[in-house]
Design a protein around this motif. Structure first.
Motif, PDB file in Angstrom:
ATOM      1  N   PRO B  44      60.197 -52.951  26.192  1.00 54.07           N
ATOM      2  CA  PRO B  44      61.505 -52.327  26.442  1.00 54.07           C
ATOM      3  C   PRO B  44      61.471 -51.510  27.735  1.00 54.07           C
ATOM      4  CG  PRO B  44      60.292 -51.051  24.831  1.00 54.07           C
ATOM      5  CD  PRO B  44      59.431 -52.240  25.154  1.00 54.07           C
ATOM      6  N   ALA B  45      62.649 -51.366  28.360  1.00 51.66           N
ATOM      7  CA  ALA B  45      62.734 -50.520  29.546  1.00 51.66           C
ATOM      8  C   ALA B  45      62.688 -49.054  29.116  1.00 51.66           C
ATOM      9  CB  ALA B  45      64.037 -50.802  30.300  1.00 51.66           C
ATOM     10  N   ASP B  46      62.170 -48.213  29.985  1.00 47.75           N
ATOM     11  CA  ASP B  46      62.062 -46.790  29.658  1.00 47.75           C
ATOM     12  C   ASP B  46      63.448 -46.155  29.702  1.00 47.75           C
ATOM     13  OD1 ASP B  46      59.959 -44.539  29.371  1.00 47.75           O
ATOM     14  OD2 ASP B  46      61.362 -43.765  30.873  1.00 47.75           O
ATOM     15  N   TYR B  47      63.709 -45.200  28.765  1.00 47.83           N
ATOM     16  CA  TYR B  47      65.062 -44.638  28.732  1.00 47.83           C
ATOM     17  C   TYR B  47      65.330 -43.731  29.935  1.00 47.83           C
ATOM     18  CZ  TYR B  47      63.668 -39.970  27.129  1.00 47.83           C
ATOM     19  OH  TYR B  47      63.142 -38.711  27.037  1.00 47.83           O
ATOM     20  N   GLN B  48      64.255 -43.213  30.564  1.00 45.28           N
ATOM     21  CA  GLN B  48      64.455 -42.372  31.737  1.00 45.28           C
ATOM     22  C   GLN B  48      64.318 -43.178  33.027  1.00 45.28           C
ATOM     23  OE1 GLN B  48      61.759 -39.094  31.139  1.00 45.28           O
ATOM     24  NE2 GLN B  48      63.392 -37.633  31.526  1.00 45.28           N
ATOM     25  N   GLN B  49      63.250 -43.988  33.097  1.00 46.28           N
ATOM     26  CA  GLN B  49      62.938 -44.647  34.359  1.00 46.28           C
ATOM     27  C   GLN B  49      63.535 -46.032  34.469  1.00 46.28           C
ATOM     28  OE1 GLN B  49      58.848 -44.443  35.621  1.00 46.28           O
ATOM     29  NE2 GLN B  49      58.463 -42.843  34.144  1.00 46.28           N
ATOM     30  N   GLY B  50      64.097 -46.534  33.371  1.00 47.90           N
ATOM     31  CA  GLY B  50      64.674 -47.873  33.411  1.00 47.90           C
ATOM     32  C   GLY B  50      63.612 -48.930  33.622  1.00 47.90           C
ATOM     33  N   GLU B  51      63.981 -49.957  34.424  1.00 46.91           N
ATOM     34  CA  GLU B  51      63.084 -51.112  34.578  1.00 46.91           C
ATOM     35  C   GLU B  51      61.843 -50.782  35.410  1.00 46.91           C
ATOM     36  OE1 GLU B  51      63.590 -53.905  33.032  1.00 46.91           O
ATOM     37  OE2 GLU B  51      65.589 -53.463  32.244  1.00 46.91           O
ATOM     38  N   THR B  52      61.912 -49.694  36.230  1.00 46.58           N
ATOM     39  CA  THR B  52      60.783 -49.427  37.132  1.00 46.58           C
ATOM     40  C   THR B  52      59.493 -49.142  36.377  1.00 46.58           C
ATOM     41  OG1 THR B  52      61.443 -47.125  37.217  1.00 46.58           O
ATOM     42  CG2 THR B  52      62.153 -48.510  39.046  1.00 46.58           C
ATOM     43  N   TRP B 113      55.991 -47.321  42.910  1.00 47.08           N
ATOM     44  CA  TRP B 113      56.487 -46.671  41.709  1.00 47.08           C
ATOM     45  C   TRP B 113      56.962 -45.258  42.044  1.00 47.08           C
ATOM     46  CZ3 TRP B 113      53.048 -45.721  36.767  1.00 47.08           C
ATOM     47  CH2 TRP B 113      53.880 -45.528  35.666  1.00 47.08           C
ATOM     48  N   GLY B 114      56.278 -44.627  42.988  1.00 49.26           N
ATOM     49  CA  GLY B 114      56.603 -43.249  43.352  1.00 49.26           C
ATOM     50  C   GLY B 114      57.965 -43.126  44.009  1.00 49.26           C
ATOM     51  N   LYS B 115      58.376 -44.166  44.759  1.00 47.29           N
ATOM     52  CA  LYS B 115      59.661 -44.102  45.471  1.00 47.29           C
ATOM     53  C   LYS B 115      60.832 -43.834  44.517  1.00 47.29           C
ATOM     54  CE  LYS B 115      62.374 -44.288  48.987  1.00 47.29           C
ATOM     55  NZ  LYS B 115      62.554 -43.020  49.687  1.00 47.29           N
ATOM     56  N   PRO B 116      61.026 -44.660  43.450  1.00 45.88           N
ATOM     57  CA  PRO B 116      62.150 -44.352  42.555  1.00 45.88           C
ATOM     58  C   PRO B 116      61.927 -43.133  41.664  1.00 45.88           C
ATOM     59  CG  PRO B 116      61.001 -46.307  41.802  1.00 45.88           C
ATOM     60  CD  PRO B 116      60.398 -45.943  43.109  1.00 45.88           C
ATOM     61  N   THR B 117      60.687 -42.839  41.258  1.00 41.58           N
ATOM     62  CA  THR B 117      60.502 -41.740  40.305  1.00 41.58           C
ATOM     63  C   THR B 117      60.338 -40.401  40.999  1.00 41.58           C
ATOM     64  OG1 THR B 117      58.203 -42.457  40.205  1.00 41.58           O
ATOM     65  CG2 THR B 117      59.569 -42.967  38.313  1.00 41.58           C
ATOM     66  N   TRP B 118      59.569 -40.342  42.070  1.00 39.78           N
ATOM     67  CA  TRP B 118      59.357 -39.057  42.750  1.00 39.78           C
ATOM     68  C   TRP B 118      60.260 -38.895  43.967  1.00 39.78           C
ATOM     69  CZ3 TRP B 118      53.336 -39.743  42.932  1.00 39.78           C
ATOM     70  CH2 TRP B 118      52.830 -39.528  41.655  1.00 39.78           C
ATOM     71  N   GLY B 119      60.817 -40.018  44.466  1.00 36.65           N
ATOM     72  CA  GLY B 119      61.678 -39.933  45.636  1.00 36.65           C
ATOM     73  C   GLY B 119      60.939 -40.039  46.959  1.00 36.65           C
ATOM     74  N   THR B 120      59.601 -40.194  46.923  1.00 36.93           N
ATOM     75  CA  THR B 120      58.866 -40.380  48.182  1.00 36.93           C
ATOM     76  C   THR B 120      57.870 -41.515  48.000  1.00 36.93           C
ATOM     77  OG1 THR B 120      57.221 -38.772  47.479  1.00 36.93           O
ATOM     78  CG2 THR B 120      58.937 -37.979  48.956  1.00 36.93           C
ATOM     79  N   TRP B 121      57.517 -42.126  49.123  1.00 33.58           N
ATOM     80  CA  TRP B 121      56.525 -43.202  49.052  1.00 33.58           C
ATOM     81  C   TRP B 121      55.143 -42.647  48.756  1.00 33.58           C
ATOM     82  CZ3 TRP B 121      58.165 -47.902  48.505  1.00 33.58           C
ATOM     83  CH2 TRP B 121      59.376 -48.277  49.082  1.00 33.58           C
ATOM     84  N   TRP B 122      54.856 -41.481  49.355  1.00 26.23           N
ATOM     85  CA  TRP B 122      53.528 -40.921  49.132  1.00 26.23           C
ATOM     86  C   TRP B 122      53.651 -39.488  48.698  1.00 26.23           C
ATOM     87  CZ3 TRP B 122      48.873 -42.794  48.396  1.00 26.23           C
ATOM     88  CH2 TRP B 122      47.818 -41.895  48.345  1.00 26.23           C
ATOM     89  N   SER B 187      58.577 -29.509  41.285  1.00 24.58           N
ATOM     90  CA  SER B 187      59.532 -30.421  40.652  1.00 24.58           C
ATOM     91  C   SER B 187      59.075 -31.876  40.668  1.00 24.58           C
ATOM     92  CB  SER B 187      60.867 -30.323  41.378  1.00 24.58           C
ATOM     93  OG  SER B 187      60.670 -30.701  42.714  1.00 24.58           O
ATOM     94  N   ILE B 188      57.968 -32.152  40.053  1.00 23.68           N
ATOM     95  CA  ILE B 188      57.577 -33.548  39.940  1.00 23.68           C
ATOM     96  C   ILE B 188      57.788 -33.965  38.496  1.00 23.68           C
ATOM     97  CG2 ILE B 188      55.535 -34.997  39.720  1.00 23.68           C
ATOM     98  CD1 ILE B 188      54.732 -34.322  42.354  1.00 23.68           C
ATOM     99  N   MET B 189      58.434 -35.138  38.339  1.00 23.99           N
ATOM    100  CA  MET B 189      58.656 -35.588  36.983  1.00 23.99           C
ATOM    101  C   MET B 189      57.333 -36.057  36.390  1.00 23.99           C
ATOM    102  SD  MET B 189      61.747 -37.934  35.797  1.00 23.99           S
ATOM    103  CE  MET B 189      60.994 -39.506  36.035  1.00 23.99           C
ATOM    104  N   ARG B 190      56.942 -35.459  35.310  1.00 28.98           N
ATOM    105  CA  ARG B 190      55.685 -35.859  34.667  1.00 28.98           C
ATOM    106  C   ARG B 190      55.930 -37.090  33.814  1.00 28.98           C
ATOM    107  NH1 ARG B 190      51.136 -35.457  36.064  1.00 28.98           N
ATOM    108  NH2 ARG B 190      51.604 -34.582  38.073  1.00 28.98           N
ATOM    109  N   LEU B 191      54.980 -37.991  33.853  1.00 28.35           N
ATOM    110  CA  LEU B 191      55.115 -39.202  33.048  1.00 28.35           C
ATOM    111  C   LEU B 191      54.497 -38.971  31.680  1.00 28.35           C
ATOM    112  CD1 LEU B 191      53.854 -41.580  35.781  1.00 28.35           C
ATOM    113  CD2 LEU B 191      56.216 -41.195  35.143  1.00 28.35           C
ATOM    114  N   GLY B 192      54.949 -39.772  30.709  1.00 29.44           N
ATOM    115  CA  GLY B 192      54.315 -39.746  29.392  1.00 29.44           C
ATOM    116  C   GLY B 192      54.548 -38.421  28.704  1.00 29.44           C
ATOM    117  N   GLY B 193      53.485 -37.810  28.260  1.00 27.91           N
ATOM    118  CA  GLY B 193      53.636 -36.597  27.477  1.00 27.91           C
ATOM    119  C   GLY B 193      53.416 -36.930  26.024  1.00 27.91           C
ATOM    120  N   SER B 194      54.254 -37.795  25.479  1.00 25.47           N
ATOM    121  CA  SER B 194      54.051 -38.222  24.102  1.00 25.47           C
ATOM    122  C   SER B 194      53.034 -39.362  24.077  1.00 25.47           C
ATOM    123  CB  SER B 194      55.375 -38.686  23.507  1.00 25.47           C
ATOM    124  OG  SER B 194      55.888 -39.720  24.310  1.00 25.47           O
ATOM    125  N   ALA B 195      52.564 -39.668  22.871  1.00 25.36           N
ATOM    126  CA  ALA B 195      51.600 -40.766  22.741  1.00 25.36           C
ATOM    127  C   ALA B 195      52.268 -42.081  23.142  1.00 25.36           C
ATOM    128  CB  ALA B 195      51.105 -40.826  21.301  1.00 25.36           C
TER     129      ALA B 195
END
Lengths: 216, 243
Positions: B44-52, B113-122, B187-195
């Motif tokens: 399934p696609a992630d509810y926050q990040q979608g298909e990325t 992956w960082g471009k859509p989630t963090w907004g920067t390439w690096w 302000s970096i979006m943390r991934l995961g968190g839950s199992a």
């Protein structure tokens, strides 16, 4: 044997030009060039000063290292080292100590002066000297491994930097962080000391192994 | 044990690997097909990040393999230094560019992956930075292989460098993590968190298996090529002596 080697190394450094003075000159020139790139604003320079001084120490230590074993290899001293009753590990540790005496130690002692030029806060001077006193021998030891690995190569300088710079990152991180901390004896300084002690064990063993295996 | 030793004979290795390679290629392709289907279609696609989030199925196994490859090289380095084993040399040399490749894939996909989630390439994120340093260490090892002409000498020098790296990589990893928490941006979006949920874990494990099989297959191919190259080198040297 060990005392003789130490005097020999120091004499060589003093007589074949470019002992302590050249290292200091290089350090001075680096410190003098950087404000032209960053700009003369003292607030920015003060913030960057610990990083600039550490990078300068790193480069100054690295620069002479490709010659570290080369002259001994050329005139056959290395073969005498290998045949000697004194362990090779100890002999090259003495060499590293001598190298530090003429490059790292003067840099660490002169660092407050260069810190002044970069308008580093006077309160940070003691920890700057202390981190460089612990940090420069660490850099020399790490560099010695690279020097031993590249001793048989004619053009080892650039390769040496590529090989060992990744391994100097922990010392760089904790060194700069220790200068920026409030207390003189702080946590990053302890980590830096731990890294220095680890390298004191690893570097002679690894370099001696590299020298031995290189000539079989 | 004795059977294991005889398997380490280069001539036997060439024979056995010739039989092993076709099934390994098939297994690699099948597991990649299954893994890609599961991760790109079934998961399934992630509810926050979608298909990325699907980039993860490419990204994470390459990070695993980058580290696994270094472990394999460390073991081979011990084999070279302690047992003077010719196949250990060959395995070491064959593995280095593969490890660099997996590390590079990890960095590139991480950046995409960082471009859509963090907004920067690096982003100087602790994990990305550690992987970058690992890539630099791989480059150093490859450069040393190329610099020393005589294969046996090169193997020993590289083995020492690899072992020094094996001691240092945990220290570097720790110091980079420490450095990152010191300078952590707010302000970096943390991934995961839950199992991790099983719908994500299953495709991830299948992709991990696919990557592992690809690594094994390519390692065998490269080892065979390296053995051939050494044979050619020997023949050339002999021919040069005769002339």
């Amino acid at each position: 044997m060990i005392r003789a080697l130490l005097t020999r190394e120091l004499k060589l450094a003093a007589r074949i030009g470019g002992g302590a003075e050249l290292g200091l000159m290089f350090f001075l020139i680096l410190v003098a060039v950087i404000p032209f790139a960053i700009g003369p604003e003292s607030r920015i320079l003060a913030k960057l000063a610990p990083a600039i001084l550490w990078i300068a120490a790193l480069l100054a230590t690295l620069l002479g290292l490709d010659r570290f074993f080369q002259a001994d290899e050329d005139d056959g001293i290395l073969d005498l080292f290998l045949m000697s009753n004194t362990p090779l590990e100890l002999l090259i540790l003495v060499k590293a100590f001598a190298h530090w005496l003429v490059t790292g130690l003067p840099l660490a002692l002169a660092a407050p002066l260069f810190g002044l030029m970069l308008s580093l806060e006077p309160a940070l001077m003691p920890s700057l000297v202390l981190t460089l006193l612990i940090g420069t021998p660490t850099l020399t030891l790490i560099g010695m491994i690279g020097a031993a690995l590249t001793v048989t190569l004619r053009k080892g300088g650039m390769l040496l930097s590529v090989l060992i710079l990744p391994f100097t990152i922990p010392a760089l991180i904790f060194g700069v962080a220790a200068v920026n901390s409030d207390a003189v004896f702080n946590v990053p300084l302890l980590f830096l000391a731990a890294i220095a002690l680890t390298m004191l064990v690893i570097a002679p063993v690894a370099s001696a192994a590299a020298l031995r295996l290189g000539r079989e | 044990m004795k059977a294991l030793y005889s398997l380490a004979n280069p001539a036997l290795f060439i024979k056995v690997s010739w039989w092993l390679l076709p099934p390994l290629w098939v297994a690699t392709l099948v597991s990649f097909g299954a893994g890609l289907y599961m991760s790109l279609v079934v998961a399934p696609a992630d509810y926050q990040q979608g298909e990325t989030v699907r980039i993860m199925f490419i990204h994470v196994p390459s990070a695993w393999l980058a580290l696994l490859c270094y472990s394999a090289m460390t073991l081979s380095a011990l084999g070279t230094l302690i047992f003077r084993h010719p196949l250990a040399d060959v395995a070491q040399k064959a593995a280095a560019p593969l490890g660099a490749g997996f590390t590079a894939i990890c960095l590139v996909t991480g950046s995409i992956w960082g471009k859509p989630t963090w907004g920067t390439w690096w982003e100087w994120d602790a994990r990305l930075t550690s992987m970058l340093i690992l890539l630099l260490i791989y480059f150093g090892i490859i450069a040393l292989w190329r610099a020393i002409e005589e294969p046996n000498k090169a193997a020993r020098a590289v083995a020492i460098l690899t072992l020094v790296g094996a001691v240092n990589i945990p220290i570097i990893k720790f110091s980079v993590d420490w450095w990152y928490t010191l300078h952590q941006p707010a302000s970096i979006m943390r991934l995961g968190g839950s199992a991790i949920h099983s719908t994500i874990l299953q495709p991830l494990l299948v992709m991990g298996l696919a990557y592992f099989l690809l690594f094994t297959t390519l390692l065998l191919v490269r080892m065979r090529a390296e053995l051939d190259e050494r044979k050619i080198r020997r023949i050339r040297l002999l021919a040069a002596q005769e002339n």
